[in-house]
Write a protein that holds these residues in place. Structure first.
Motif, short mmCIF file in Angstrom:
data_model
loop_
_atom_site.label_atom_id
_atom_site.label_comp_id
_atom_site.label_asym_id
_atom_site.label_seq_id
_atom_site.Cartn_x
_atom_site.Cartn_y
_atom_site.Cartn_z
N SER A 177 81.77 -72.11 -15.73
CA SER A 177 81.42 -73.36 -16.41
C SER A 177 82.58 -73.81 -17.28
O SER A 177 83.53 -73.04 -17.54
N ILE A 178 82.49 -75.06 -17.70
CA ILE A 178 83.41 -75.58 -18.71
C ILE A 178 82.58 -76.14 -19.85
O ILE A 178 81.40 -76.49 -19.65
N GLU A 179 83.16 -76.17 -21.04
CA GLU A 179 82.47 -76.78 -22.17
C GLU A 179 83.26 -78.00 -22.60
O GLU A 179 84.44 -77.91 -22.94
N VAL A 180 82.59 -79.14 -22.52
CA VAL A 180 83.27 -80.42 -22.69
C VAL A 180 82.79 -81.09 -23.97
O VAL A 180 81.61 -81.06 -24.31
N VAL A 181 83.72 -81.71 -24.68
CA VAL A 181 83.39 -82.51 -25.86
C VAL A 181 83.86 -83.93 -25.59
O VAL A 181 84.98 -84.14 -25.12
N ASP A 182 82.98 -84.89 -25.88
CA ASP A 182 83.38 -86.28 -25.76
C ASP A 182 83.92 -86.71 -27.12
O ASP A 182 83.17 -86.83 -28.08
N ASP A 224 86.89 -77.74 -24.16
CA ASP A 224 87.10 -76.75 -25.21
C ASP A 224 87.14 -75.33 -24.69
O ASP A 224 87.71 -74.45 -25.32
N ILE A 270 90.54 -77.70 -11.25
CA ILE A 270 89.09 -77.67 -11.00
C ILE A 270 88.35 -78.14 -12.25
O ILE A 270 87.39 -78.92 -12.18
N ALA A 271 88.81 -77.69 -13.42
CA ALA A 271 88.13 -78.06 -14.68
C ALA A 271 88.19 -79.57 -14.89
O ALA A 271 87.18 -80.20 -15.22
N ASP A 324 80.82 -89.98 -16.77
CA ASP A 324 80.37 -90.82 -17.89
C ASP A 324 81.11 -90.54 -19.19
O ASP A 324 80.91 -91.21 -20.18
N THR A 350 81.89 -87.54 -30.89
CA THR A 350 81.82 -86.37 -31.76
C THR A 350 82.70 -86.60 -32.98
O THR A 350 83.83 -87.05 -32.84
N ASP A 351 82.16 -86.28 -34.14
CA ASP A 351 82.98 -86.37 -35.35
C ASP A 351 84.12 -85.37 -35.26
O ASP A 351 83.94 -84.25 -34.82
N SER A 362 85.91 -81.50 -12.80
CA SER A 362 84.49 -81.27 -13.09
C SER A 362 84.02 -82.03 -14.33
O SER A 362 82.84 -81.93 -14.70
N ILE A 363 84.90 -82.78 -14.97
CA ILE A 363 84.48 -83.57 -16.14
C ILE A 363 83.57 -84.70 -15.64
O ILE A 363 83.95 -85.43 -14.73
N PRO A 364 82.37 -84.83 -16.21
CA PRO A 364 81.47 -85.88 -15.73
C PRO A 364 82.08 -87.26 -15.89
O PRO A 364 82.80 -87.53 -16.86
#
Lengths: 122, 256
Positions: A110-115, A28, A13-14, A21, A119-120, A17-19
């Protein structure tokens, strides 16, 4: 006893759910609500999650579980209370017609996503 | 010393902060900030919604074909198969029945139930430590073995387990839990979800009561603590004591 299947479902599911774009996304954190009545042991779910995330965009992800207490409501006198013992009888009017308001959750909130492209690195 | 090992693992886990992903609910986890650059995406979705969706498809299919479905659950060894053998012998004349039997392995239960003349499908979740419950997709596949036009009643004998099967809807109309008098009187308190989701309890093996210290009043009280309105049928699959009221109740449910 079926925590591995649930962990795999969470990962699925996670990822779904990643967008669209985000091309190089990393998840994370996954925020989960688990009711006290759900047939899930949080410790077992954490253990299985660490295995299920391997070789996925969740491989660094933390699983955060918010445990939800069991809340019942009397269908007759409508009093609401938190169930601490497995007794589902109204303490006010002794009715046995009791509905469970919460405590059966097994929900991804929810999920917390980092691109990683934008991101540095830490 | 398992307890010491457990503590040691926990302690080690806490020291290993780079993999700090363990359970801290209620102690401030929810208020921790997001990691730098992280974007929170709301989902709010049931983890088991795939199962629930297939269960609904099953339910629609059973309704269309006018098949009544009963899911029978219990701990291992409480007598599910023996109860179903006797139940089928009572109702087969009037109700065209079929059975899906879930087990981790072997087809022993299916072989026993096939003697009744009912079509029986055995589902083995895995020969080596497989799933602990039947899920909706398993039923959907197993049902292909039957002609639903020729069936009025489908009985699903779930795996012996009082925990997980309670969580998985399969599209059934009725859930029945079996408890036997050789188990603890406090089983309902230990497995409350199972006794909440079921519509009736069968207290089996009552022929053994004279030989046991079992407090059946305590068992009945414990069931009613968890589910005050639950009908309880005290039965013996061996002597068929109590079967008349159980069969009568079941037939009422089937004919609605």
């Amino acid at each position: 006893m079926h925590e591995m299947g649930i962990a795999m479902q969470i990962v699925e599911i996670a990822i779904a759910s990643i967008p669209g774009d985000l091309e190089n996304a990393r998840i994370d954190r996954v925020n989960l609500k688990v009711g006290k009545l759900a047939a899930v042991v949080p410790e077992s779910l954490h253990f299985c999650f660490q295995i299920a995330v391997q070789d996925t965009p969740l491989h660094h992800a933390d699983l955060h579980i918010e445990e939800i207490p069991v809340v019942a409501r009397c269908a007759d006198c409508h009093v609401q209370w938190t169930v601490r013992e497995p007794v589902f009888k109204c303490g006010q009017c002794s009715s046995g017609s009791v509905e469970i308001i919460s405590g059966r959750e097994l929900d991804i909130i929810s999920i917390e996503v980092v691109d990683e492209d934008t991101t540095d690195a830490d | 010393m398992p307890i010491d090992m457990y503590k040691t693992q926990r302690y080690y886990h806490h020291k290993d902060f780079r993999k700090h992903s363990h359970f801290h609910a209620g102690k401030g986890v929810a208020t921790e900030g997001k990691k730098r650059g992280a974007r929170e995406i709301k989902i709010v979705r049931k983890v088991l919604d795939v199962n629930d969706a297939i269960a609904q498809q099953n339910r629609d299919m059973f309704a269309e074909k006018d098949v009544f479905v009963v899911n029978v659950m219990s701990s291992p060894g409480s007598g599910k198969t023996a109860i179903l053998e006797k139940t089928l012998s009572h109702i087969m004349q009037d109700v065209r029945s079929a059975v899906i039997v879930g087990d981790i392995c072997t087809s022993n239960d299916a072989d026993r139930l096939a003697v009744s003349g009912a079509p029986v499908v055995q589902v083995n979740t895995d020969a080596f430590g497989g799933d602990c419950h039947l899920a909706a997709h398993v039923i959907k596949t197993a049902v292909d073995n039957f002609n639903l036009d020729e069936i009025d009643l489908l009985i699903i004998e779930n795996l012996g387990n009082l925990v997980c099967p309670a969580e998985f809807d399969m599209g059934e109309n009725l859930r029945v839990v079996v408890l036997s008098v050789t188990e603890g009187e406090d089983k309902p308190l230990k497995y409350p979800l199972m006794f909440r989701v079921c519509h009736a309890a069968l207290l089996n093996k009552i022929d053994l009561l004279p030989h046991l210290d079992y407090d059946r009043n305590a068992a009945v009280q414990n069931i009613h603590k968890v589910n005050p309105q639950m009908p309880i049928f005290e039965i013996s699959a061996k002597t068929e004591e109590g079967f008349d009221s159980w069969i009568e109740w079941l037939m009422q449910k089937i004919h609605g």
